[in-house]
Write a protein that holds these residues in place. Structure first.
Motif, PDB file in Angstrom:
ATOM      1  N   ASN A 205       0.858  -1.178   0.000  1.00 53.82           N
ATOM      2  CA  ASN A 205       0.000   0.000   0.000  1.00 53.82           C
ATOM      3  C   ASN A 205       0.896   1.230   0.000  1.00 53.82           C
ATOM      4  OD1 ASN A 205      -2.530   1.366   0.093  1.00 53.82           O
ATOM      5  ND2 ASN A 205      -2.196   1.773   2.258  1.00 53.82           N
ATOM      6  N   ASN A 282      -3.622   0.887  -2.969  1.00 54.98           N
ATOM      7  CA  ASN A 282      -3.385  -0.561  -2.901  1.00 54.98           C
ATOM      8  C   ASN A 282      -2.647  -1.052  -4.141  1.00 54.98           C
ATOM      9  OD1 ASN A 282      -4.728  -0.607  -0.509  1.00 54.98           O
ATOM     10  ND2 ASN A 282      -6.372  -1.964  -1.154  1.00 54.98           N
ATOM     11  N   ARG A 306     -14.460  -4.614   2.460  1.00 55.52           N
ATOM     12  CA  ARG A 306     -13.105  -4.175   2.126  1.00 55.52           C
ATOM     13  C   ARG A 306     -13.093  -3.409   0.808  1.00 55.52           C
ATOM     14  NH1 ARG A 306      -8.796  -6.698  -0.697  1.00 55.52           N
ATOM     15  NH2 ARG A 306      -6.706  -6.188   0.126  1.00 55.52           N
ATOM     16  N   TRP A 309     -14.492  -0.025   1.354  1.00 55.12           N
ATOM     17  CA  TRP A 309     -13.532   0.859   2.028  1.00 55.12           C
ATOM     18  C   TRP A 309     -12.536   1.413   1.020  1.00 55.12           C
ATOM     19  CZ3 TRP A 309      -8.312   1.189   2.502  1.00 55.12           C
ATOM     20  CH2 TRP A 309      -7.819   2.090   3.459  1.00 55.12           C
ATOM     21  N   VAL A 310     -12.018   0.555   0.127  1.00 58.21           N
ATOM     22  CA  VAL A 310     -11.046   1.017  -0.861  1.00 58.21           C
ATOM     23  C   VAL A 310     -11.642   2.114  -1.730  1.00 58.21           C
ATOM     24  CG1 VAL A 310      -9.732   0.336  -2.906  1.00 58.21           C
ATOM     25  CG2 VAL A 310      -9.740  -1.142  -0.882  1.00 58.21           C
ATOM     26  N   ARG A 334     -13.029   3.003   8.154  1.00 57.97           N
ATOM     27  CA  ARG A 334     -13.013   1.576   8.490  1.00 57.97           C
ATOM     28  C   ARG A 334     -13.868   1.288   9.714  1.00 57.97           C
ATOM     29  NH1 ARG A 334      -7.758  -1.212  11.092  1.00 57.97           N
ATOM     30  NH2 ARG A 334      -7.788  -0.215  13.123  1.00 57.97           N
ATOM     31  N   PRO A 349      -8.337  -3.258   6.487  1.00 55.18           N
ATOM     32  CA  PRO A 349      -7.633  -2.060   6.018  1.00 55.18           C
ATOM     33  C   PRO A 349      -6.927  -1.342   7.160  1.00 55.18           C
ATOM     34  CG  PRO A 349      -9.863  -2.155   5.107  1.00 55.18           C
ATOM     35  CD  PRO A 349      -9.772  -3.227   6.137  1.00 55.18           C
TER      36      PRO A 349
END
Length: 396
Positions: A205, A282, A306, A309-310, A334, A349
């Motif tokens: 990341n 990422n 997930r 969240w990204v 998160r 995350p």
């Protein structure tokens, strides 16, 4: 030639206008019309993207080399080694506004163990490095990784500030980083130029607020006597670079863009370009590698949260002008999505904050809101920050 009658002249004029509009669109700079930003560098040899390794005999033809075969890791090398290419600090906290930890006097095993032992409690170590990319930098990253594994410190953050250095050493460091779970930062007061960009490609990341810039690779060890001979050598180097970028989830097109920038200039990449070249956020290759494993271990619901969240992080947090503000924004997101997950906390995350966040919550509150100094404050700053990384500070 007789003049065209008015009724035939109008279609010709319309066709001419259409051609001019098309040409203007083709000549418009990429990236939504944003102008390419460059800056002058004092000397491309000081830092930069310098290639020194001798050319192998088979490098006469610019054929991309195959990805290296997986090999067992070599035995740890703990021989005495000084850090001559830059300075380094080791710390156990992630709020760099409170300092970078202890200065690293040497790369000896006992020194690293003494400085990293306190980091076992929070399960994270942050390595701050300021200097050139060279063989001792690669050794630094390798030795800190090995000590982290010895002490069972799961999470590692490389806090980077570099104007560049040796291409081959950057690739070696990036491949090592890519195999050992590192998060990379370029803070708002830092830069990552030239060969340093290759190090970014290796991170799981990347959180980038400082300036990231590229230019042509320089062959200081070249014996070429003509432009054609030099170009043949450079083609072999660029083929190695493309193969490296591809296996680490970055775009090989970056190598072609580098060729267009004279080595006495520096092209500063915009936030959109960093994302397009696979250098920010990422790592796509690692994400693909993890997905099947995480689906089996953590389940569909975890993966959906997930992915949400990204997407939310890219939309709401990437525009913050400081790394601590981006992290704070990501932590707020998160929590709203139920992370860290009870079943898969280490795969959640920003997992590097898990233990520090819990430790801060368990501390006695100094005020009505408690004391969370171990965490990066400023989620409200992240929400108000301007978009893009073009205004972030840093310089040579």
């Amino acid at each position: 030639m007789p003049a065209l009658p008015p009724r035939r002249l109008l279609p010709v004029l319309l066709l001419l206008v259409a051609v001019l509009v098309t040409l203007a669109a083709c000549l418009r700079p990429s990236g939504g019309g944003a102008a390419v930003e460059t800056q002058t560098v004092q000397s491309p040899e000081e830092g930069g993207a310098v290639s020194r390794d001798p050319m192998p005999e088979e490098a006469a033809a610019p054929v991309p080399p195959p990805a290296p075969e997986p090999a067992p890791e070599p035995e740890p090398d703990w021989s005495p080694l000084e850090l001559a290419s830059g300075r380094a600090w080791l710390g156990c906290g992630l709020d760099y506004r409170e300092g970078d930890g202890q200065a690293l006097p040497d790369l000896g095993r006992d020194t690293l163990q003494a400085l990293m032992e306190p980091c076992r409690e929070g399960q994270v170590v942050r390595l701050r490095y300021s200097g050139k990319i060279a063989a001792d930098f690669t050794a630094l990253v390798e030795r800190v990784t090995r000590m982290a594994e010895t002490l069972d410190i799961r999470h590692r953050v490389l806090d980077l500030d570099s104007t560049g250095g040796q291409v081959e050493d950057a690739i070696r460091a990036g491949d090592w980083i890519g195999g050992h779970r590192w998060t990379l930062w370029v803070r708002e007061d830092s830069v990552c130029h030239s060969a340093c960009v290759f190090v970014l490609a290796g991170g799981d990341n990347r959180v980038l607020a400082g300036r990231v810039g590229i230019h042509r690779i320089i062959r200081l060890s070249s014996t070429a006597t003509s432009r054609q001979e030099l170009n043949t050598e450079l083609q072999a180097v660029y083929a190695t670079v493309r193969a490296y970028l591809e296996r680490n989830g970055a775009s090989p097109l970056l190598a072609d863009v580098m060729k267009t920038v004279p080595n006495r200039s520096l092209r500063l990449l915009t936030a959109d370009e960093l994302a397009a070249y696979g250098l920010d956020g990422n790592n796509a290759a690692q994400d693909d590698l993890d997905r099947v494993r995480l689906l089996a271990k953590c389940g569909d619901d975890f993966m959906r949260r997930r992915d949400r969240w990204v997407r939310a992080f890219e939309e709401r947090c990437r525009g913050a002008s400081a790394v601590y503000a981006r992290n704070a924004c990501g932590l707020e997101l998160r929590r709203a999505l139920g992370f860290p997950d009870d079943e898969c906390p280490s795969e959640s995350p920003l997992a590097e904050f898990n233990v520090l966040e819990r430790m801060a919550a368990e501390e006695p509150a100094d005020t009505a809101t408690g004391d969370a100094s171990a965490l990066p404050a400023g989620a409200e700053v992240a929400a108000q920050a301007p978009a893009g990384n073009e205004g972030a500070g840093g310089g040579d």
